[in-house]
Write a protein that holds these residues in place. Sequence first.
Motif, PDB file in Angstrom:
ATOM      1  N   GLU A   1       0.836  -1.209   0.000  1.00  0.00           N
ATOM      2  CA  GLU A   1       0.000   0.000   0.000  1.00  0.00           C
ATOM      3  C   GLU A   1       0.870   1.258   0.000  1.00  0.00           C
ATOM      4  OE1 GLU A   1      -2.760  -0.293   3.252  1.00  0.00           O
ATOM      5  OE2 GLU A   1      -3.621  -2.152   2.470  1.00  0.00           O
ATOM      6  N   ASP A   2       1.971   1.235   0.732  1.00  0.00           N
ATOM      7  CA  ASP A   2       2.896   2.374   0.721  1.00  0.00           C
ATOM      8  C   ASP A   2       3.564   2.516  -0.642  1.00  0.00           C
ATOM      9  OD1 ASP A   2       2.414   3.267   3.311  1.00  0.00           O
ATOM     10  OD2 ASP A   2       3.995   2.027   4.176  1.00  0.00           O
ATOM     11  N   ALA A   3       3.902   1.390  -1.260  1.00  0.00           N
ATOM     12  CA  ALA A   3       4.508   1.433  -2.588  1.00  0.00           C
ATOM     13  C   ALA A   3       3.532   2.042  -3.599  1.00  0.00           C
ATOM     14  CB  ALA A   3       4.921   0.032  -3.029  1.00  0.00           C
ATOM     15  N   ALA A   4       2.266   1.666  -3.495  1.00  0.00           N
ATOM     16  CA  ALA A   4       1.255   2.226  -4.400  1.00  0.00           C
ATOM     17  C   ALA A   4       1.103   3.731  -4.186  1.00  0.00           C
ATOM     18  CB  ALA A   4      -0.078   1.515  -4.197  1.00  0.00           C
ATOM     19  N   ALA A   5       1.085   4.152  -2.920  1.00  0.00           N
ATOM     20  CA  ALA A   5       0.963   5.584  -2.622  1.00  0.00           C
ATOM     21  C   ALA A   5       2.164   6.357  -3.159  1.00  0.00           C
ATOM     22  CB  ALA A   5       0.816   5.798  -1.119  1.00  0.00           C
ATOM     23  N   ALA A   6       3.355   5.782  -3.046  1.00  0.00           N
ATOM     24  CA  ALA A   6       4.559   6.446  -3.566  1.00  0.00           C
ATOM     25  C   ALA A   6       4.513   6.532  -5.088  1.00  0.00           C
ATOM     26  CB  ALA A   6       5.805   5.697  -3.111  1.00  0.00           C
ATOM     27  N   THR A   7       3.979   5.502  -5.715  1.00  0.00           N
ATOM     28  CA  THR A   7       3.877   5.510  -7.175  1.00  0.00           C
ATOM     29  C   THR A   7       2.942   6.627  -7.636  1.00  0.00           C
ATOM     30  OG1 THR A   7       4.286   3.135  -7.227  1.00  0.00           O
ATOM     31  CG2 THR A   7       3.279   4.108  -9.190  1.00  0.00           C
ATOM     32  N   VAL A   8       1.811   6.769  -6.974  1.00  0.00           N
ATOM     33  CA  VAL A   8       0.879   7.850  -7.308  1.00  0.00           C
ATOM     34  C   VAL A   8       1.543   9.209  -7.074  1.00  0.00           C
ATOM     35  CG1 VAL A   8      -1.307   8.959  -6.656  1.00  0.00           C
ATOM     36  CG2 VAL A   8      -1.187   6.471  -6.911  1.00  0.00           C
ATOM     37  N   ALA A   9       2.234   9.352  -5.944  1.00  0.00           N
ATOM     38  CA  ALA A   9       2.926  10.616  -5.649  1.00  0.00           C
ATOM     39  C   ALA A   9       3.972  10.926  -6.713  1.00  0.00           C
ATOM     40  CB  ALA A   9       3.569  10.549  -4.259  1.00  0.00           C
ATOM     41  N   ALA A  10       4.683   9.898  -7.181  1.00  0.00           N
ATOM     42  CA  ALA A  10       5.695  10.118  -8.218  1.00  0.00           C
ATOM     43  C   ALA A  10       5.054  10.543  -9.530  1.00  0.00           C
ATOM     44  CB  ALA A  10       6.524   8.845  -8.418  1.00  0.00           C
ATOM     45  N   LEU A  11       3.913   9.948  -9.858  1.00  0.00           N
ATOM     46  CA  LEU A  11       3.216  10.332 -11.087  1.00  0.00           C
ATOM     47  C   LEU A  11       2.716  11.769 -11.009  1.00  0.00           C
ATOM     48  CD1 LEU A  11       1.208   7.052 -11.733  1.00  0.00           C
ATOM     49  CD2 LEU A  11       3.084   7.964 -13.134  1.00  0.00           C
ATOM     50  N   GLU A  12       2.300  12.191  -9.826  1.00  0.00           N
ATOM     51  CA  GLU A  12       1.739  13.540  -9.667  1.00  0.00           C
ATOM     52  C   GLU A  12       2.802  14.602  -9.399  1.00  0.00           C
ATOM     53  OE1 GLU A  12      -2.586  12.107  -7.877  1.00  0.00           O
ATOM     54  OE2 GLU A  12      -1.105  12.978  -6.513  1.00  0.00           O
ATOM     55  N   GLN A  13       3.849  14.264  -8.641  1.00  0.00           N
ATOM     56  CA  GLN A  13       4.807  15.272  -8.180  1.00  0.00           C
ATOM     57  C   GLN A  13       6.242  15.060  -8.669  1.00  0.00           C
ATOM     58  OE1 GLN A  13       3.701  17.849  -6.308  1.00  0.00           O
ATOM     59  NE2 GLN A  13       1.646  16.985  -6.305  1.00  0.00           N
ATOM     60  N   GLY A  14       6.547  13.863  -9.184  1.00  0.00           N
ATOM     61  CA  GLY A  14       7.921  13.529  -9.539  1.00  0.00           C
ATOM     62  C   GLY A  14       8.469  14.365 -10.677  1.00  0.00           C
ATOM     63  N   ARG A  15       9.778  14.523 -10.646  1.00  0.00           N
ATOM     64  CA  ARG A  15      10.460  15.275 -11.703  1.00  0.00           C
ATOM     65  C   ARG A  15      11.105  14.313 -12.681  1.00  0.00           C
ATOM     66  NH1 ARG A  15      14.823  18.411  -9.934  1.00  0.00           N
ATOM     67  NH2 ARG A  15      15.046  17.065  -8.129  1.00  0.00           N
ATOM     68  N   ALA A  16      10.949  14.591 -13.953  1.00  0.00           N
ATOM     69  CA  ALA A  16      11.543  13.748 -14.985  1.00  0.00           C
ATOM     70  C   ALA A  16      13.046  13.638 -14.772  1.00  0.00           C
ATOM     71  CB  ALA A  16      11.255  14.332 -16.366  1.00  0.00           C
ATOM     72  N   GLY A  17      13.563  12.455 -15.036  1.00  0.00           N
ATOM     73  CA  GLY A  17      14.991  12.221 -14.912  1.00  0.00           C
ATOM     74  C   GLY A  17      15.462  11.964 -13.486  1.00  0.00           C
ATOM     75  N   GLN A  18      14.525  11.811 -12.560  1.00  0.00           N
ATOM     76  CA  GLN A  18      14.895  11.588 -11.158  1.00  0.00           C
ATOM     77  C   GLN A  18      14.571  10.155 -10.733  1.00  0.00           C
ATOM     78  OE1 GLN A  18      16.491  13.987  -9.177  1.00  0.00           O
ATOM     79  NE2 GLN A  18      16.638  14.831 -11.241  1.00  0.00           N
ATOM     80  N   ALA A  19      15.332   9.687  -9.756  1.00  0.00           N
ATOM     81  CA  ALA A  19      15.084   8.375  -9.153  1.00  0.00           C
ATOM     82  C   ALA A  19      14.740   8.587  -7.685  1.00  0.00           C
ATOM     83  CB  ALA A  19      16.305   7.482  -9.296  1.00  0.00           C
ATOM     84  N   TYR A  20      13.799   7.811  -7.188  1.00  0.00           N
ATOM     85  CA  TYR A  20      13.344   7.930  -5.806  1.00  0.00           C
ATOM     86  C   TYR A  20      13.369   6.562  -5.126  1.00  0.00           C
ATOM     87  CZ  TYR A  20      11.517  12.340  -7.608  1.00  0.00           C
ATOM     88  OH  TYR A  20      11.389  13.572  -8.210  1.00  0.00           O
ATOM     89  N   ASN A  21      13.908   6.513  -3.933  1.00  0.00           N
ATOM     90  CA  ASN A  21      13.865   5.293  -3.126  1.00  0.00           C
ATOM     91  C   ASN A  21      12.536   5.230  -2.395  1.00  0.00           C
ATOM     92  OD1 ASN A  21      16.519   4.536  -3.781  1.00  0.00           O
ATOM     93  ND2 ASN A  21      17.345   5.827  -2.166  1.00  0.00           N
ATOM     94  N   VAL A  22      11.917   4.063  -2.414  1.00  0.00           N
ATOM     95  CA  VAL A  22      10.613   3.863  -1.784  1.00  0.00           C
ATOM     96  C   VAL A  22      10.752   2.688  -0.808  1.00  0.00           C
ATOM     97  CG1 VAL A  22       8.191   3.283  -2.167  1.00  0.00           C
ATOM     98  CG2 VAL A  22       9.416   4.720  -3.820  1.00  0.00           C
ATOM     99  N   ALA A  23      10.833   3.013   0.464  1.00  0.00           N
ATOM    100  CA  ALA A  23      10.992   1.983   1.493  1.00  0.00           C
ATOM    101  C   ALA A  23      10.522   2.553   2.822  1.00  0.00           C
ATOM    102  CB  ALA A  23      12.455   1.555   1.597  1.00  0.00           C
ATOM    103  N   ASP A  24      10.319   1.656   3.781  1.00  0.00           N
ATOM    104  CA  ASP A  24       9.972   2.150   5.103  1.00  0.00           C
ATOM    105  C   ASP A  24      11.238   2.630   5.812  1.00  0.00           C
ATOM    106  OD1 ASP A  24      11.184  -0.076   6.351  1.00  0.00           O
ATOM    107  OD2 ASP A  24       9.298  -1.138   6.582  1.00  0.00           O
TER     108      ASP A  24
END
Length: 152
Positions: A53-76
């Motif tokens: 569920e946290d991974a899904a929320a991060a994915t939505v946040a990345a689609l809405e707020q993420g910057r092109a060309g960036q990588a984000y770590n998604v973990a607890d």
Amino acid sequence: MRSTEQQAFTAPHGIALRYGMFYGGDTARIRPQLMKRRLPVADGGLLPWVHVEDAAAATVAALEQGRAGQAYNVADDEPATFAQVFTAMARSFGAPPPRRLPAWPLRLAAPLVVAFAMDTNLRVSTAKAQTELGWRPAYPSYREGVVAMARG
């Protein structure tokens, strides 16, 4: 990993998400295995984990707020071993603790999996995802996540 990320970045709005080890979406499959003690564990390396569920929320946040060309770590917030996570799952399900095995039989059965799961110590920072995406895990550690998994 870098090669995959570079391929993602060639897309017009490519973003890369580096997820921790997933858990939480397979309760119906894992619970019976834990109840019958069919998921043995061995001591091993620390890995980042993330509830699905946290991974899904991060994915939505990345689609809405993420910057092109960036990588984000998604973990607890708390890396853990497979033994710690599966022991906590068993406890949450009311199952007996998983059987503990020495590493050598597991290495014979699944050498690549064991090399990753037991020989790796990987800690990641999610500060960039928190700052740029406004994302924080609802389950700050596997401890809270497995309790929710058992309820759900």
